[in-house]
Design a protein around this motif. Structure first.
Motif, PDB file in Angstrom:
ATOM      1  N   UNK A 172     -13.593  -4.327  87.505  1.00 53.70           N
ATOM      2  CA  UNK A 172     -13.015  -3.844  86.170  1.00 53.70           C
ATOM      3  C   UNK A 172     -11.652  -4.097  86.140  1.00 53.70           C
ATOM      4  N   UNK A 173     -11.204  -4.352  84.994  1.00 53.00           N
ATOM      5  CA  UNK A 173      -9.684  -4.525  84.745  1.00 53.00           C
ATOM      6  C   UNK A 173      -9.131  -3.318  83.988  1.00 53.00           C
ATOM      7  N   UNK A 174      -8.485  -2.341  84.756  1.00 54.91           N
ATOM      8  CA  UNK A 174      -8.221  -1.056  84.226  1.00 54.91           C
ATOM      9  C   UNK A 174      -6.495  -0.694  84.210  1.00 54.91           C
ATOM     10  N   UNK A 230     -27.814   4.139  85.931  1.00 55.03           N
ATOM     11  CA  UNK A 230     -26.647   5.041  86.086  1.00 55.03           C
ATOM     12  C   UNK A 230     -25.408   4.192  86.173  1.00 55.03           C
ATOM     13  N   UNK A 231     -25.294   2.973  87.153  1.00 53.57           N
ATOM     14  CA  UNK A 231     -24.098   2.108  87.127  1.00 53.57           C
ATOM     15  C   UNK A 231     -23.756   1.644  85.517  1.00 53.57           C
ATOM     16  N   UNK A 232     -24.575   1.015  84.685  1.00 50.76           N
ATOM     17  CA  UNK A 232     -24.405   0.516  83.450  1.00 50.76           C
ATOM     18  C   UNK A 232     -24.053   1.627  82.431  1.00 50.76           C
ATOM     19  N   UNK A 233     -24.431   2.826  82.670  1.00 49.85           N
ATOM     20  CA  UNK A 233     -23.811   3.870  81.864  1.00 49.85           C
ATOM     21  C   UNK A 233     -22.301   4.268  82.256  1.00 49.85           C
ATOM     22  N   UNK A 234     -22.040   4.391  83.463  1.00 51.18           N
ATOM     23  CA  UNK A 234     -20.740   4.812  83.887  1.00 51.18           C
ATOM     24  C   UNK A 234     -19.754   3.801  83.404  1.00 51.18           C
ATOM     25  N   UNK A 235     -20.334   2.347  83.654  1.00 53.16           N
ATOM     26  CA  UNK A 235     -19.474   1.059  83.121  1.00 53.16           C
ATOM     27  C   UNK A 235     -19.064   1.276  81.700  1.00 53.16           C
ATOM     28  N   UNK A 236     -19.932   1.583  80.775  1.00 53.01           N
ATOM     29  CA  UNK A 236     -19.943   1.608  79.532  1.00 53.01           C
ATOM     30  C   UNK A 236     -19.009   2.706  79.046  1.00 53.01           C
ATOM     31  N   UNK A 237     -18.836   3.607  79.772  1.00 52.18           N
ATOM     32  CA  UNK A 237     -17.812   4.998  79.639  1.00 52.18           C
ATOM     33  C   UNK A 237     -16.482   4.438  79.923  1.00 52.18           C
ATOM     34  N   UNK A 238     -16.268   3.773  80.957  1.00 53.61           N
ATOM     35  CA  UNK A 238     -15.066   3.268  81.617  1.00 53.61           C
ATOM     36  C   UNK A 238     -14.287   2.454  80.719  1.00 53.61           C
ATOM     37  N   UNK A 239     -15.125   1.331  80.372  1.00 54.95           N
ATOM     38  CA  UNK A 239     -14.711   0.342  79.287  1.00 54.95           C
ATOM     39  C   UNK A 239     -14.399   0.959  78.259  1.00 54.95           C
ATOM     40  N   UNK A 240     -15.066   2.006  77.526  1.00 54.54           N
ATOM     41  CA  UNK A 240     -14.824   2.502  76.555  1.00 54.54           C
ATOM     42  C   UNK A 240     -13.523   3.439  76.605  1.00 54.54           C
ATOM     43  N   UNK A 241     -13.151   4.029  77.605  1.00 54.98           N
ATOM     44  CA  UNK A 241     -12.055   4.783  77.726  1.00 54.98           C
ATOM     45  C   UNK A 241     -10.546   3.833  78.026  1.00 54.98           C
ATOM     46  N   UNK A 242     -10.903   2.805  78.597  1.00 55.59           N
ATOM     47  CA  UNK A 242      -9.844   1.619  78.761  1.00 55.59           C
ATOM     48  C   UNK A 242      -9.613   1.020  77.543  1.00 55.59           C
ATOM     49  N   UNK A 243     -10.529   0.864  76.748  1.00 57.95           N
ATOM     50  CA  UNK A 243     -10.476   0.350  75.352  1.00 57.95           C
ATOM     51  C   UNK A 243      -9.564   1.216  74.449  1.00 57.95           C
TER      52      UNK A 243
END
Length: 337
Positions: A172-174, A230-243
């Protein structure tokens, strides 16, 4: 060659890549840390006999390579491409790899475990990459004497991999979560959910260009499906926060930072790896937010191709200054303004 990192993610570049690894061991052969050269030869021959010829080897265009036949610089370039681990590159004695032409599939023989199946792709493609890795794993389980215990699951050298032997990671690019000091809280949250955040090249590495790997920690007492979901759900949350953080940036200042970085990269004549990666991170933000046209650059392709050993193999230069010069040359040729 269509290597994973040459895919152009365009605006969807927060989730950079997905990697699935499955660890397996064979009965009758000691774990890797106890293997003799004879044991390694036995492992290599067993896998080679099981795979070649076979429909699955033809389907994925797999080939068998002894790592002793791969020059040292190329082995370390393979680590920069995320094709093999650093540990595997450092000691080639008796080791081998089964690999596809585009390196999206690599099967390390004699790494930490006897067989390390790896499938990698650009973007967030968790289910797709697992499907390919699982198909290869099913073939090994049907054609080799894989070590399995009804209570512990698949047996592995390291106890932390017992059970499924499955490790799934998404890079992920954060930069905004990093810049605003949110990562310690993020690490705490993902840890509670059985996941961890590491640097660009895994455990113990730093996060170049604000690139982090998120992967599962738990492999025992949980199914593959639960890990993936679980990974998919966490990724979506992190990507949303970064966006969300990116949307709150001052547009004029962001445009200046992004275009300044793009032009510095284009015009550089001598540039270090560290400086290049910091500038590429800003270019990635510019492309993601629509400030910089997608056709201007493929940042991940540039980042990988401009790593030290990649440049050594491409241009035949070993001197640090000469590498920095060649890096500038590559950037000038591959950034469009």
């Amino acid at each position: 060659m269509a290597y994973w990192y040459n895919d152009n993610l365009g605006k969807n570049n927060i989730a950079v890549s997905t990697r699935v690894r499955i660890a397996r061991n064979l009965n009758g052969i000691p774990f890797s840390s106890k293997m003799t050269l004879k044991d390694r030869e036995q492992l290599n021959q067993t896998v080679k006999n099981a795979l070649f010829p076979s429909d699955i080897a033809d389907k994925f265009k797999l080939k068998f390579i002894k790592m002793s036949d791969v020059p040292e610089n190329e082995r370390f370039a393979m680590t920069e491409r995320h094709t093999i681990s650093r540990q595997f590159a450092e000691d080639s004695n008796g080791k081998a790899i089964v690999i596809s032409e585009d390196e999206r599939i690599s099967i390390m023989l004699g790494e930490e475990d006897h067989i390390r199946i790896q499938v990698i792709s650009s973007g967030k493609k968790i289910e797709e990459m697992f499907s390919i890795a699982n198909e290869i794993d099913d073939y090994f389980c049907s054609n080799c004497d894989v070590a399995y215990n009804k209570n512990l699951g698949f047996l592995t050298e390291c106890p932390t991999n017992l059970g499924t032997g499955l490790r799934v990671s998404v890079m992920l690019h954060l930069p905004l979560l990093e810049g605003y000091g949110k990562l310690p809280y993020l690490q705490e949250w993902v840890n509670k959910n059985g996941f961890t955040i590491r640097g660009t090249y895994g455990e113990g590495s730093r996060a170049d260009s604000s690139l982090y790997q998120l992967s599962n920690q738990i492999t025992l007492g949980i199914s593959e499906e639960q890990i993936l979901k679980s990974l998919g759900t966490i990724i979506d949350k992190i990507v949303g926060d970064e966006s969300s953080l990116r949307q709150g940036l001052n547009k004029q200042k962001l445009e200046d930072d992004c275009f300044r970085s793009l032009y510095l990269l284009k015009g550089a004549r001598i540039i270090s790896s560290r400086e290049m990666m910091a500038l590429l991170s800003k270019v990635m933000i510019g492309i993601n937010t629509g400030i910089i046209p997608e056709k201007s650059a493929n940042p991940i392709s540039i980042l990988i191709n401009c790593q030290p050993y990649m440049l050594i193999c491409k241009y035949g230069v070993d001197d640090t200054v000469e590498r920095d010069v060649k890096r500038g040359k590559y950037l000038g040729e591959n950034i469009n303004i």
